[in-house]
Design a protein around this motif. Structure first.
Motif, short mmCIF file in Angstrom:
data_model
loop_
_atom_site.label_atom_id
_atom_site.label_comp_id
_atom_site.label_asym_id
_atom_site.label_seq_id
_atom_site.Cartn_x
_atom_site.Cartn_y
_atom_site.Cartn_z
N GLU A 134 0.83 -1.21 0.00
CA GLU A 134 0.00 0.00 0.00
C GLU A 134 0.86 1.25 0.00
O GLU A 134 0.61 2.20 -0.76
CB GLU A 134 -0.92 0.00 1.23
N VAL A 135 1.91 1.25 0.82
CA VAL A 135 2.80 2.40 0.87
C VAL A 135 3.54 2.57 -0.46
O VAL A 135 3.68 3.69 -0.98
CB VAL A 135 3.81 2.25 2.03
N LYS A 136 3.98 1.45 -1.02
CA LYS A 136 4.70 1.52 -2.29
C LYS A 136 3.81 2.09 -3.40
O LYS A 136 4.26 2.93 -4.20
CB LYS A 136 5.18 0.13 -2.69
N ASN A 137 2.56 1.69 -3.44
CA ASN A 137 1.62 2.21 -4.44
C ASN A 137 1.39 3.70 -4.24
O ASN A 137 1.32 4.48 -5.21
CB ASN A 137 0.30 1.46 -4.37
N ASN A 138 1.26 4.13 -2.98
CA ASN A 138 1.04 5.55 -2.70
C ASN A 138 2.25 6.39 -3.09
O ASN A 138 2.12 7.52 -3.56
CB ASN A 138 0.73 5.75 -1.22
N ILE A 139 3.43 5.81 -2.92
CA ILE A 139 4.65 6.51 -3.31
C ILE A 139 4.71 6.69 -4.83
O ILE A 139 5.04 7.76 -5.33
CB ILE A 139 5.89 5.75 -2.80
N GLU A 140 4.37 5.65 -5.56
CA GLU A 140 4.38 5.73 -7.01
C GLU A 140 3.38 6.77 -7.52
O GLU A 140 3.67 7.53 -8.44
CB GLU A 140 4.09 4.36 -7.62
N LYS A 141 2.20 6.81 -6.90
CA LYS A 141 1.20 7.81 -7.28
C LYS A 141 1.72 9.22 -7.01
O LYS A 141 1.53 10.14 -7.81
CB LYS A 141 -0.09 7.57 -6.50
N PHE A 142 2.37 9.39 -5.86
CA PHE A 142 2.90 10.71 -5.50
C PHE A 142 3.97 11.15 -6.49
O PHE A 142 4.00 12.30 -6.91
CB PHE A 142 3.47 10.66 -4.08
N LYS A 143 4.84 10.23 -6.88
CA LYS A 143 5.90 10.56 -7.83
C LYS A 143 5.33 11.00 -9.17
O LYS A 143 5.79 11.97 -9.78
CB LYS A 143 6.83 9.36 -8.02
N LYS A 144 4.30 10.27 -9.65
CA LYS A 144 3.69 10.62 -10.94
C LYS A 144 2.98 11.96 -10.88
O LYS A 144 3.10 12.80 -11.77
CB LYS A 144 2.71 9.53 -11.35
N THR A 145 2.25 12.18 -9.80
CA THR A 145 1.49 13.42 -9.65
C THR A 145 2.42 14.63 -9.55
O THR A 145 2.14 15.70 -10.11
CB THR A 145 0.59 13.36 -8.41
N ASN A 146 3.51 14.47 -8.83
CA ASN A 146 4.42 15.59 -8.59
C ASN A 146 5.65 15.57 -9.49
O ASN A 146 6.57 16.38 -9.30
CB ASN A 146 4.87 15.58 -7.13
N MET A 147 5.66 14.64 -10.46
CA MET A 147 6.76 14.53 -11.42
C MET A 147 8.11 14.47 -10.72
O MET A 147 9.03 15.25 -11.00
CB MET A 147 6.70 15.70 -12.42
N LYS A 148 8.22 13.54 -9.79
CA LYS A 148 9.47 13.37 -9.04
C LYS A 148 9.98 11.95 -9.23
O LYS A 148 9.21 11.00 -9.30
CB LYS A 148 9.24 13.64 -7.55
N ASN A 149 11.30 11.82 -9.29
CA ASN A 149 11.91 10.49 -9.38
C ASN A 149 12.33 9.96 -8.02
O ASN A 149 12.50 8.76 -7.84
CB ASN A 149 13.13 10.54 -10.30
N LEU A 150 12.48 10.88 -7.06
CA LEU A 150 12.99 10.50 -5.75
C LEU A 150 12.28 11.28 -4.67
O LEU A 150 12.07 12.50 -4.80
CB LEU A 150 14.50 10.78 -5.67
N LEU A 151 11.87 10.59 -3.61
CA LEU A 151 11.24 11.28 -2.47
C LEU A 151 12.30 12.02 -1.66
O LEU A 151 13.48 11.70 -1.71
CB LEU A 151 10.55 10.26 -1.55
N ASP A 152 11.86 13.01 -0.90
CA ASP A 152 12.75 13.72 0.01
C ASP A 152 12.77 13.07 1.38
O ASP A 152 13.29 13.65 2.34
CB ASP A 152 12.32 15.18 0.13
N VAL A 153 12.20 11.88 1.48
CA VAL A 153 12.16 11.14 2.74
C VAL A 153 12.45 9.67 2.44
O VAL A 153 12.08 9.16 1.39
CB VAL A 153 10.79 11.30 3.43
N LYS A 154 13.16 9.01 3.36
CA LYS A 154 13.39 7.57 3.24
C LYS A 154 12.46 6.85 4.21
O LYS A 154 12.45 7.16 5.40
CB LYS A 154 14.85 7.23 3.56
#
Length: 300
Positions: free
Chosen positions: A266-286
């Motif tokens: 669930e977290v992995k899917n939410n991360i992928e959605k966030f990256k696509k929406t915000n056009m980011k390749n890498l989160l600012d949090v680990k």
């Protein structure tokens, strides 16, 4: 310095503190390195401190650690309209103070805005003494309440360094007017829920088995947050995924989630959605969360 989507709350709350987290360096492993303040920063900080003291309307009473602990042991009453400022016990090697000769800025910092590396140790107090703390307390240094039977922290508490409330099983919540420059160590404590008003540099609530959830609104924590082995936590709010880098050093902060009931997929899917929406390749949090028996130790 901000937490995503919470700028207004942060700007309002931080003005109430005596010292800001941005005045210090907070690293991901909780070790800290002070940096000299510029003249403009010194002036701004002094004005902020003066404004704070003028606006509270409280009388300030300065006390040494020994005086404060004697007052607790003698069961003396604290005035509710007084802000007690307690200077922590310095290590012996730092008790002898000499006049610095590095320059005006260093001298100004040293005398008018010193950094205290000592600890006000209240872990050895009796239950009655530990629960007789004043309503308003400012500790110049660290505050240690490890394994004490305290059930309520002061209504307004400022700690310039670290706050250790680990294994305080009777303590179920943190006060809204809590300000800790560095680490709040509350692992194995009785914390049941977290409000979004307190301010801290880093937060450790690992092994808090009664902690029910992560708040839906952002916490005012500016470095790492540890939720490991909190078995009642089932949901990761989206604000954690959108956290910005640490304001002190622009490093990625870490969120530890192993031992919770939060779903890896669930977290992995939410991360992928966030990256696509915000056009980011890498989160600012680990986000550290094991995926079953795989070798993955965190999501990016």
């Amino acid at each position: 310095m901000h937490i995503s989507n919470n700028n207004h709350t942060y700007n309002t709350e931080i003005k109430k503190t005596v010292s800001k987290t941005t005045d210090r360096i907070i690293s991901t492993n909780a070790s800290t390195t002070k940096i000299p303040l510029s003249y403009s920063q010194l002036f701004t900080k002094s004005v902020r401190q003066l404004a704070y003291l003028c606006n509270t309307g409280y009388t300030n009473k300065l006390m040494s650690a020994a005086e404060f602990k004697d007052k607790l042991r003698n069961n003396e009453k604290f005035c509710p309209d007084t802000f007690y400022v307690v200077y922590a016990e310095l290590p012996k090697e730092k008790q002898v103070r000499t006049i610095p000769s590095i320059g005006f800025t260093h001298t100004y910092n040293y005398f008018l805005n010193p950094s205290y590396d000592g600890t006000l140790d209240l872990s050895d107090l009796s239950d009655t003494e530990a629960n007789n703390l004043p309503n308003r307390l400012h500790v110049k240094g660290s505050l240690n309440l490890y394994k004490s039977n305290i059930y309520k922290l002061p209504e307004e508490l400022i700690v310039d360094e670290d706050l250790n409330i680990s294994e305080c099983h009777n303590l179920t919540e943190l006060p809204e007017k809590l300000r800790v420059n560095y680490l709040i160590d509350a692992h194995k404590s009785g914390i049941k829920h977290l409000n979004t008003k307190f301010i801290a540099g880093e937060l450790n609530v690992s092994k808090c088995i009664d902690l029910k959830e992560i708040p839906q609104e952002p916490l005012n924590v500016y470095s790492d947050i540890n939720f490991e082995n909190c078995p009642k936590i089932k949901h990761l709010p989206n604000w954690i995924i959108s956290l910005a880098r640490m304001p002190s050093n622009n490093e990625r902060r870490s969120i530890y989630l192993d031992g919770t009931k939060i779903s890896y997929n669930e977290v992995k899917n939410n991360i992928e959605k966030f990256k696509k929406t915000n056009m980011k390749n890498l989160l600012d949090v680990k986000i550290f969360l094991k995926n079953g028996n795989t070798s993955d130790d965190y999501l990016i």
